[in-house]
Design an enzyme around this catalytic site. Sequence first.
Site, mmCIF file in Angstrom:
data_model
loop_
_atom_site.group_PDB
_atom_site.id
_atom_site.type_symbol
_atom_site.label_atom_id
_atom_site.label_comp_id
_atom_site.label_asym_id
_atom_site.label_seq_id
_atom_site.Cartn_x
_atom_site.Cartn_y
_atom_site.Cartn_z
ATOM 1 N N ARG A 136 29.679 51.637 43.215
ATOM 2 C CA ARG A 136 29.885 51.594 41.771
ATOM 3 C C ARG A 136 30.121 53.009 41.271
ATOM 4 O O ARG A 136 29.450 53.943 41.702
ATOM 5 C CB ARG A 136 28.633 51.020 41.093
ATOM 6 C CG ARG A 136 28.567 49.525 41.123
ATOM 7 C CD ARG A 136 27.261 49.003 40.593
ATOM 8 N NE ARG A 136 26.824 49.581 39.318
ATOM 9 C CZ ARG A 136 25.838 49.068 38.582
ATOM 10 N NH1 ARG A 136 25.193 47.990 38.987
ATOM 11 N NH2 ARG A 136 25.482 49.639 37.450
ATOM 12 N N ARG B 70 22.027 51.978 47.655
ATOM 13 C CA ARG B 70 22.954 50.914 47.266
ATOM 14 C C ARG B 70 24.390 51.432 47.395
ATOM 15 O O ARG B 70 25.271 50.725 47.884
ATOM 16 C CB ARG B 70 22.665 50.492 45.817
ATOM 17 C CG ARG B 70 23.599 49.433 45.280
ATOM 18 C CD ARG B 70 23.012 48.741 44.076
ATOM 19 N NE ARG B 70 23.206 49.514 42.858
ATOM 20 C CZ ARG B 70 22.682 49.174 41.666
ATOM 21 N NH1 ARG B 70 21.930 48.102 41.562
ATOM 22 N NH2 ARG B 70 22.897 49.899 40.599
ATOM 23 N N ARG C 206 19.393 45.589 25.773
ATOM 24 C CA ARG C 206 19.077 46.966 26.143
ATOM 25 C C ARG C 206 18.754 47.824 24.932
ATOM 26 O O ARG C 206 18.448 49.011 25.095
ATOM 27 C CB ARG C 206 20.270 47.585 26.870
ATOM 28 C CG ARG C 206 20.166 47.563 28.408
ATOM 29 C CD ARG C 206 21.475 48.114 28.927
ATOM 30 N NE ARG C 206 21.461 48.713 30.219
ATOM 31 C CZ ARG C 206 21.884 48.097 31.332
ATOM 32 N NH1 ARG C 206 22.217 46.829 31.321
ATOM 33 N NH2 ARG C 206 21.940 48.766 32.464
ATOM 34 N N LYS D 299 16.411 43.949 39.205
ATOM 35 C CA LYS D 299 16.702 42.839 38.295
ATOM 36 C C LYS D 299 17.774 41.917 38.885
ATOM 37 O O LYS D 299 17.604 40.700 38.901
ATOM 38 C CB LYS D 299 17.202 43.360 36.934
ATOM 39 C CG LYS D 299 16.237 44.286 36.215
ATOM 40 C CD LYS D 299 16.739 44.664 34.832
ATOM 41 C CE LYS D 299 18.040 45.448 34.815
ATOM 42 N NZ LYS D 299 17.954 46.814 35.363
ATOM 43 N N ARG E 221 21.762 57.216 32.872
ATOM 44 C CA ARG E 221 21.331 55.817 32.753
ATOM 45 C C ARG E 221 19.814 55.723 32.563
ATOM 46 O O ARG E 221 19.326 54.899 31.797
ATOM 47 C CB ARG E 221 21.777 55.018 33.991
ATOM 48 C CG ARG E 221 23.278 54.708 33.954
ATOM 49 C CD ARG E 221 23.833 54.434 35.325
ATOM 50 N NE ARG E 221 23.376 53.175 35.888
ATOM 51 C CZ ARG E 221 23.447 52.877 37.189
ATOM 52 N NH1 ARG E 221 23.944 53.750 38.055
ATOM 53 N NH2 ARG E 221 23.036 51.719 37.627
#
Length: 191
Positions: free
Chosen positions: A138, A126, A87, A13, A149
């Site tokens: 992160r 990532r 969400r 996204k 998540r």
Amino acid sequence: MNIILLGPPGAGKGTQAQILMEERGMVQLSTGDMLRAARTSGTEMGKRVAEVMDRGELVTDEIVIGLIREQLEKGSEGGFIFDGFPRTLAQADALGALLDETGETLDRVIELSVNDEVLVDRIVNRAKEAVAAGGTARADDNAESLKIRLMEYYKKTSPLIGYYYAKGKLVRVDGLGEIEAVRGEIAAIVD
Ligand code: AMP
């Protein structure tokens, strides 16, 4: 043109939102980025949500709706890309009401569909890339948070697929392709 990019963490996204911004002058509204910025600048709200985010859970609807409201009031000539928002069904209803208030419409909801194995690989990569580039990963890009998540996504966010399908807004794009292929599919929808 206002669009939502819908999909689980790691679906691409953010990457596609960046491309749409550069190519079309649209404005990306990423509640994840806004929340991370609030944490970095040490605001009260940032401190309050930090632990929830690191665990991989969703922060309250009230907080993210407030963040989006502030940004919508600024307007955008090229249109908005909602990335990581809404969400939950409550957030989706709130977005509808906010858009009505500002006389805007929601044009398309683009679902980036991918399978979970790819997501885990992408998120792990990532994190590795961030560290290799001299930065830090992160805090929620780890296996434990990612599990939560994904669970949050399937439990609370995936009902939005039906919600927007029923409104005739949903378009599904295969998010497994190369960035360029996904870009092309999205461009055809937005054009
Ligand atoms: P993201 O960068 O979109 O993956 O978001 C990172 C984290 O921020 C999520 O795991 C949530 O804890 C929080 N977050 C971002 N957007 C929302 C939202 N719309 N509703 C609730 N929590 C959110």
